[in-house]
Design a protein around this motif. Structure first.
Motif, PDB file in Angstrom:
ATOM      1  N   PRO A  82       0.829  -1.207   0.000  1.00  0.00           N
ATOM      2  CA  PRO A  82       0.000   0.000   0.000  1.00  0.00           C
ATOM      3  C   PRO A  82       0.868   1.263   0.000  1.00  0.00           C
ATOM      4  CG  PRO A  82      -0.318  -1.276   2.022  1.00  0.00           C
ATOM      5  CD  PRO A  82       0.657  -2.002   1.197  1.00  0.00           C
ATOM      6  N   GLU A  83       0.354   2.323  -0.599  1.00  0.00           N
ATOM      7  CA  GLU A  83       1.085   3.592  -0.669  1.00  0.00           C
ATOM      8  C   GLU A  83       1.376   4.164   0.716  1.00  0.00           C
ATOM      9  OE1 GLU A  83       2.355   5.213  -3.310  1.00  0.00           O
ATOM     10  OE2 GLU A  83       1.745   3.522  -4.563  1.00  0.00           O
ATOM     11  N   ASP A  84       0.466   3.940   1.679  1.00  0.00           N
ATOM     12  CA  ASP A  84       0.623   4.530   3.014  1.00  0.00           C
ATOM     13  C   ASP A  84       1.251   3.550   4.012  1.00  0.00           C
ATOM     14  OD1 ASP A  84      -1.481   2.778   3.186  1.00  0.00           O
ATOM     15  OD2 ASP A  84      -2.706   4.097   4.463  1.00  0.00           O
ATOM     16  N   ILE A  85       2.099   2.671   3.548  1.00  0.00           N
ATOM     17  CA  ILE A  85       2.675   1.647   4.425  1.00  0.00           C
ATOM     18  C   ILE A  85       3.474   2.258   5.586  1.00  0.00           C
ATOM     19  CG2 ILE A  85       4.799   1.318   3.087  1.00  0.00           C
ATOM     20  CD1 ILE A  85       4.417  -1.727   3.809  1.00  0.00           C
ATOM     21  N   ASN A  86       4.075   3.413   5.372  1.00  0.00           N
ATOM     22  CA  ASN A  86       4.889   4.041   6.410  1.00  0.00           C
ATOM     23  C   ASN A  86       4.142   5.111   7.200  1.00  0.00           C
ATOM     24  OD1 ASN A  86       7.257   2.552   5.864  1.00  0.00           O
ATOM     25  ND2 ASN A  86       7.612   3.840   4.062  1.00  0.00           N
ATOM     26  N   ALA A  87       2.855   5.236   6.985  1.00  0.00           N
ATOM     27  CA  ALA A  87       2.081   6.320   7.585  1.00  0.00           C
ATOM     28  C   ALA A  87       2.061   6.259   9.110  1.00  0.00           C
ATOM     29  CB  ALA A  87       0.665   6.321   7.034  1.00  0.00           C
ATOM     30  N   ASN A 113       4.423   4.810  11.183  1.00  0.00           N
ATOM     31  CA  ASN A 113       5.711   4.430  11.758  1.00  0.00           C
ATOM     32  C   ASN A 113       5.966   5.077  13.113  1.00  0.00           C
ATOM     33  OD1 ASN A 113       6.271   2.730   9.672  1.00  0.00           O
ATOM     34  ND2 ASN A 113       7.905   3.984   8.773  1.00  0.00           N
ATOM     35  N   ALA A 114       5.663   6.357  13.260  1.00  0.00           N
ATOM     36  CA  ALA A 114       5.904   7.058  14.523  1.00  0.00           C
ATOM     37  C   ALA A 114       5.053   6.442  15.640  1.00  0.00           C
ATOM     38  CB  ALA A 114       5.612   8.542  14.370  1.00  0.00           C
ATOM     39  N   GLU A 115       3.808   6.129  15.325  1.00  0.00           N
ATOM     40  CA  GLU A 115       2.909   5.521  16.321  1.00  0.00           C
ATOM     41  C   GLU A 115       3.423   4.142  16.748  1.00  0.00           C
ATOM     42  OE1 GLU A 115      -1.711   3.977  16.615  1.00  0.00           O
ATOM     43  OE2 GLU A 115      -1.121   5.300  14.979  1.00  0.00           O
ATOM     44  N   LEU A 116       3.860   3.347  15.787  1.00  0.00           N
ATOM     45  CA  LEU A 116       4.401   2.024  16.101  1.00  0.00           C
ATOM     46  C   LEU A 116       5.677   2.126  16.923  1.00  0.00           C
ATOM     47  CD1 LEU A 116       3.801   0.131  12.748  1.00  0.00           C
ATOM     48  CD2 LEU A 116       2.639  -0.241  14.917  1.00  0.00           C
ATOM     49  N   ALA A 117       6.544   3.064  16.588  1.00  0.00           N
ATOM     50  CA  ALA A 117       7.776   3.258  17.348  1.00  0.00           C
ATOM     51  C   ALA A 117       7.455   3.609  18.795  1.00  0.00           C
ATOM     52  CB  ALA A 117       8.640   4.340  16.699  1.00  0.00           C
ATOM     53  N   ALA A 118       6.450   4.469  18.999  1.00  0.00           N
ATOM     54  CA  ALA A 118       6.044   4.848  20.358  1.00  0.00           C
ATOM     55  C   ALA A 118       5.545   3.626  21.120  1.00  0.00           C
ATOM     56  CB  ALA A 118       4.972   5.942  20.299  1.00  0.00           C
ATOM     57  N   LEU A 119       4.805   2.757  20.464  1.00  0.00           N
ATOM     58  CA  LEU A 119       4.320   1.537  21.124  1.00  0.00           C
ATOM     59  C   LEU A 119       5.480   0.643  21.553  1.00  0.00           C
ATOM     60  CD1 LEU A 119       1.307   0.604  18.821  1.00  0.00           C
ATOM     61  CD2 LEU A 119       1.191   1.335  21.202  1.00  0.00           C
TER      62      LEU A 119
END
Length: 82
Positions: A62-67, A69-75
């Protein structure tokens, strides 16, 4: 399957390894006092496993695959908002 004593194996080890490596002998038994104590067999490397890129063309990224990333890093760092 030939057998050799430990003393013989020490003096001709490179020849024994070559025989097993080339396949001229499937295995060689090493004996001590007439009893088998070791087996010289070829090394079988484990398979490399699945290759990268094996699913190429099976799905689309998907085009937004990295959308998010910041949220996942925080988790991962335990900084998620409750």
């Amino acid at each position: 399957m030939p057998s050799v004593t430990v003393l013989q194996a020490k003096s001709i080890l490179s020849r024994l390894v070559r025989a097993v490596e080339t396949g001229s002998e499937r295995e060689i038994i090493i004996t001590r006092n007439g009893r088998p104590v070791a087996r010289l067999v070829p090394f079988e490397a484990p398979s490399a496993g699945p290759r990268l890129g094996i699913a190429k063309g099976v799905f689309t990224v998907p085009e937004d695959i990295n959308a998010r990333n910041a949220e996942l890093a925080a988790l991962f760092h335990g900084k998620a908002d409750s």
